[in-house]
Design an enzyme around this catalytic site. Sequence first.
Site, PDB file in Angstrom:
ATOM      1  N   GLN A 124       0.962  -1.296  -0.001  1.00  0.00           N
ATOM      2  CA  GLN A 124       0.055  -0.205   0.212  1.00  0.00           C
ATOM      3  C   GLN A 124       1.308   1.373  -0.243  1.00  0.00           C
ATOM      4  O   GLN A 124       1.462   1.108   1.231  1.00  0.00           O
ATOM      5  CB  GLN A 124      -1.113  -0.530   1.096  1.00  0.00           C
ATOM      6  CG  GLN A 124      -2.277   0.868   1.606  1.00  0.00           C
ATOM      7  CD  GLN A 124      -2.511   1.126   2.880  1.00  0.00           C
ATOM      8  OE1 GLN A 124      -2.252   0.151   3.886  1.00  0.00           O
ATOM      9  NE2 GLN A 124      -3.284   1.936   2.812  1.00  0.00           N
ATOM     10  N   GLY A 125       0.659   2.140  -1.323  1.00  0.00           N
ATOM     11  CA  GLY A 125       1.386   3.312  -1.408  1.00  0.00           C
ATOM     12  C   GLY A 125       0.900   4.427  -1.127  1.00  0.00           C
ATOM     13  O   GLY A 125       0.721   5.101  -1.600  1.00  0.00           O
ATOM     14  N   SER A 127       1.323   6.245   2.808  1.00  0.00           N
ATOM     15  CA  SER A 127       1.529   7.307   3.016  1.00  0.00           C
ATOM     16  C   SER A 127       3.494   8.071   2.916  1.00  0.00           C
ATOM     17  O   SER A 127       3.828   7.436   1.596  1.00  0.00           O
ATOM     18  CB  SER A 127       2.320   6.808   4.798  1.00  0.00           C
ATOM     19  OG  SER A 127       1.314   6.433   4.891  1.00  0.00           O
ATOM     20  N   SER A 159       4.569  -1.691   3.756  1.00  0.00           N
ATOM     21  CA  SER A 159       4.758  -2.916   4.553  1.00  0.00           C
ATOM     22  C   SER A 159       5.163  -3.484   2.946  1.00  0.00           C
ATOM     23  O   SER A 159       3.999  -3.508   1.824  1.00  0.00           O
ATOM     24  CB  SER A 159       3.456  -3.037   5.472  1.00  0.00           C
ATOM     25  OG  SER A 159       3.440  -1.936   6.599  1.00  0.00           O
ATOM     26  N   GLU A 242      -9.078  -1.560   5.860  1.00  0.00           N
ATOM     27  CA  GLU A 242      -8.065  -1.336   6.593  1.00  0.00           C
ATOM     28  C   GLU A 242      -8.977  -1.940   8.384  1.00  0.00           C
ATOM     29  O   GLU A 242      -8.377  -2.507   8.978  1.00  0.00           O
ATOM     30  CB  GLU A 242      -7.068  -0.346   6.106  1.00  0.00           C
ATOM     31  CG  GLU A 242      -5.993  -0.383   6.875  1.00  0.00           C
ATOM     32  CD  GLU A 242      -4.789   0.749   6.864  1.00  0.00           C
ATOM     33  OE1 GLU A 242      -4.673   0.851   5.676  1.00  0.00           O
ATOM     34  OE2 GLU A 242      -5.066   1.585   7.905  1.00  0.00           O
ATOM     35  N   GLU A 374      -3.154  10.064  19.138  1.00  0.00           N
ATOM     36  CA  GLU A 374      -4.372  11.699  18.433  1.00  0.00           C
ATOM     37  C   GLU A 374      -5.355  11.905  17.732  1.00  0.00           C
ATOM     38  O   GLU A 374      -6.264  12.581  18.239  1.00  0.00           O
ATOM     39  CB  GLU A 374      -2.974  12.404  18.018  1.00  0.00           C
ATOM     40  CG  GLU A 374      -1.601  12.336  19.867  1.00  0.00           C
ATOM     41  CD  GLU A 374      -0.917  11.293  19.403  1.00  0.00           C
ATOM     42  OE1 GLU A 374      -0.946  10.565  18.984  1.00  0.00           O
ATOM     43  OE2 GLU A 374      -1.011  11.377  20.825  1.00  0.00           O
TER      44      GLU A 374
HETATM   45  C1  FAD Z   1       3.817  -0.550  11.170  1.00  0.00           C
HETATM   46  C2  FAD Z   1       3.302  -0.008  10.276  1.00  0.00           C
HETATM   47  C3  FAD Z   1       2.972  -0.301   9.221  1.00  0.00           C
HETATM   48  C4  FAD Z   1       2.147   0.771   7.924  1.00  0.00           C
HETATM   49  N1  FAD Z   1       2.140   0.263   6.732  1.00  0.00           N
HETATM   50  C5  FAD Z   1       1.932   1.170   6.087  1.00  0.00           C
HETATM   51  C6  FAD Z   1       1.613   1.488   4.271  1.00  0.00           C
HETATM   52  O1  FAD Z   1       1.886  -0.151   4.057  1.00  0.00           O
HETATM   53  N2  FAD Z   1       1.727   1.940   3.865  1.00  0.00           N
HETATM   54  C7  FAD Z   1       1.147   3.365   4.253  1.00  0.00           C
HETATM   55  O2  FAD Z   1       1.104   4.257   3.082  1.00  0.00           O
HETATM   56  N3  FAD Z   1       1.551   3.525   5.096  1.00  0.00           N
HETATM   57  C8  FAD Z   1       1.858   2.535   6.346  1.00  0.00           C
HETATM   58  N4  FAD Z   1       1.741   3.446   7.526  1.00  0.00           N
HETATM   59  C9  FAD Z   1       1.468   4.705   7.916  1.00  0.00           C
HETATM   60  C10 FAD Z   1       0.980   4.739   8.717  1.00  0.00           C
HETATM   61  O3  FAD Z   1      -0.146   5.165   8.503  1.00  0.00           O
HETATM   62  C11 FAD Z   1       1.491   6.448   9.317  1.00  0.00           C
HETATM   63  O4  FAD Z   1       2.095   6.205   9.712  1.00  0.00           O
HETATM   64  C12 FAD Z   1       0.310   7.330  10.414  1.00  0.00           C
HETATM   65  O5  FAD Z   1      -0.755   7.389   9.114  1.00  0.00           O
HETATM   66  C13 FAD Z   1       1.108   8.454  10.440  1.00  0.00           C
HETATM   67  O6  FAD Z   1       1.475   9.200   9.741  1.00  0.00           O
HETATM   68  P1  FAD Z   1       3.239   9.436  10.604  1.00  0.00           P
HETATM   69  O7  FAD Z   1       4.286   8.284  10.237  1.00  0.00           O
HETATM   70  O8  FAD Z   1       3.471  10.537   9.341  1.00  0.00           O
HETATM   71  O9  FAD Z   1       3.246  10.611  11.495  1.00  0.00           O
HETATM   72  P2  FAD Z   1       2.287  11.923  10.909  1.00  0.00           P
HETATM   73  O10 FAD Z   1       1.120  12.677  10.544  1.00  0.00           O
HETATM   74  O11 FAD Z   1       3.438  13.134  11.256  1.00  0.00           O
HETATM   75  O12 FAD Z   1       2.147  12.618  12.940  1.00  0.00           O
HETATM   76  C14 FAD Z   1       3.056  12.403  13.706  1.00  0.00           C
HETATM   77  C15 FAD Z   1       2.367  12.817  15.180  1.00  0.00           C
HETATM   78  O13 FAD Z   1       1.864  14.184  15.317  1.00  0.00           O
HETATM   79  C16 FAD Z   1       0.831  13.737  15.582  1.00  0.00           C
HETATM   80  N5  FAD Z   1      -0.306  14.341  14.966  1.00  0.00           N
HETATM   81  C17 FAD Z   1      -1.038  14.344  13.434  1.00  0.00           C
HETATM   82  N6  FAD Z   1      -1.670  14.912  13.325  1.00  0.00           N
HETATM   83  C18 FAD Z   1      -2.486  15.507  14.024  1.00  0.00           C
HETATM   84  C19 FAD Z   1      -3.839  16.302  14.719  1.00  0.00           C
HETATM   85  N7  FAD Z   1      -4.898  16.385  13.777  1.00  0.00           N
HETATM   86  N8  FAD Z   1      -3.911  16.181  15.957  1.00  0.00           N
HETATM   87  C20 FAD Z   1      -3.463  15.722  16.777  1.00  0.00           C
HETATM   88  N9  FAD Z   1      -1.895  15.212  16.456  1.00  0.00           N
HETATM   89  C21 FAD Z   1      -1.730  14.975  15.696  1.00  0.00           C
HETATM   90  C22 FAD Z   1       0.379  12.420  15.749  1.00  0.00           C
HETATM   91  O14 FAD Z   1      -0.574  11.525  16.447  1.00  0.00           O
HETATM   92  C23 FAD Z   1       1.776  11.227  15.853  1.00  0.00           C
HETATM   93  O15 FAD Z   1       2.254  11.314  17.030  1.00  0.00           O
HETATM   94  C24 FAD Z   1       2.328   2.585   8.426  1.00  0.00           C
HETATM   95  C25 FAD Z   1       2.568   2.473   9.875  1.00  0.00           C
HETATM   96  C26 FAD Z   1       3.067   1.957  10.599  1.00  0.00           C
HETATM   97  C27 FAD Z   1       3.413   1.956  12.147  1.00  0.00           C
END
Ligand code: FAD
Length: 390
Positions: A124-125, A127, A159, A242, A374
């Site tokens: 899944q592409g 993020s 992933s 999902e 959050e």
């Molecule tokens: C094990 C694992 C597998 C994954 N697999 C995939 C995958 O296969 N494909 C894919 O596309 N993605 C995947 N993801 C990504 C996942 O969807 C993102 O990590 C998630 O959406 C959070 O985005 P970010 O990491 O950019 O954090 P950010 O969005 O940058 O957030 C950083 C911090 O800020 C907080 N925050 C952000 N916005 C707000 C708000 N509006 N209010 C309050 N707090 C906020 C968040 O809670 C977090 O603590 C995976 C993640 C994990 C951990």
Amino acid sequence: MDLRFSPEDEQYRLKLRSWLEDNLPEDAPPSEQDAEFAYRRAWQRRLYEGGWVGINWPKAYGGQGATLIQQAIYAQEMTRAKAPQPANGLGISIVGPTLMHHGTEAQKKRYIPKILSGEEIWCQGFSEPNSGSDLASLQTKAVLDGDDFVVNGQKIWTSLGQYADWCILLVRTDPNAPKHRGISYLLVDMHSPGITVRPLKQITGNSEFNETFFDNVRVPKQNLVGELNDGWRIAMTTLTYERGISSLATQVRIKQQLDAMIDYARTTPKNGHTLAQEPVLRQQLARAYIGVEIMLLNLYRGITNRLRGKPAGPEASLDKLYWSELDKWMQELGMELQGPYSQLMEGSKYAVEGDWQYNFLRSRAGTIYSGTSEIQKNIIGERVLGLPKG
Ligand SMILES: Cc1cc2nc3c(=O)[nH]c(=O)nc-3n(C[C@H](O)[C@H](O)[C@H](O)COP(=O)(O)OP(=O)(O)OC[C@H]3O[C@@H](n4cnc5c(N)ncnc54)[C@H](O)[C@@H]3O)c2cc1C
């Protein structure tokens, strides 16, 4: 709410249990990641041949058309038997169902059959480094050039990217439209020239996910799902799947871990008695027990609502927030029970219990994927409680 299963459902449970007894792999999963993936692929093949993969899929697509209750039983039995996860998890849970809804007939025919058999692995592409919670701000772009889109940009957290044959990819196709409107949904061959996949090492030692780079990658126009610039709507279908029924399997897993912790506390001496006689640890174990039971009742309530025809809705965020935070707290409790031994990974000479360290290090992930804690709190505040936007 009726918490009992009907005789037909119990029959279904027995049928699955007996199939598992005859078919579960005898050898333990290998610890090396590539070998473990191959092991799970072989397991998926066996499930497929027995008709036990993608059970919620309609019969026309090779599933069983299983009811919600049967899916719940399946999740519980698979976890109880400690069955491995099928290799093509994302394909089964999100890609197939999305294509059934939004794919063209040609796309359905081409892609769906190879998902359940595990012949083609999907990733899944969605993020990107600067677009996670605020997914609609994504910047990877695709420009039409003749019969192809040309894709440039970067995804992250992909992933299974290192094993995948295909990817569901969100790209920006209209940079001038409001952010939710200029996105399209493509099916991308991961073996195309211009794709680079770089595994990222996690704190657990595994590389579950990757950075994925797209450098002038050509994607045929017929790999567009739905209409041009209508990808956000299709992505929402994907995200709904999902957040499926898998939390029940998580509940059984957490309960098994709690049982192991209670056993450990009962049998481990400390200061002339056992850990289970330490007042603070006893209370924490009792709190964990209550938490795990509440999790089950919450999940049953969600299933009952859906059986009564109510959609999953924003209340699903309660389940996600609850189980992921409970899991994280419980894994910390496991470390506390082991005391100084908690510093030793499985396989070390003096390590005392199996995979507790791995579970502890992995548990934070649950509070991040499928919407962080959050974000779940925002959804509960705004859409369940009707509070003003923060
Ligand atoms: C094990 C694992 C597998 C994954 N697999 C995939 C995958 O296969 N494909 C894919 O596309 N993605 C995947 N993801 C990504 C996942 O969807 C993102 O990590 C998630 O959406 C959070 O985005 P970010 O990491 O950019 O954090 P950010 O969005 O940058 O957030 C950083 C911090 O800020 C907080 N925050 C952000 N916005 C707000 C708000 N509006 N209010 C309050 N707090 C906020 C968040 O809670 C977090 O603590 C995976 C993640 C994990 C951990």
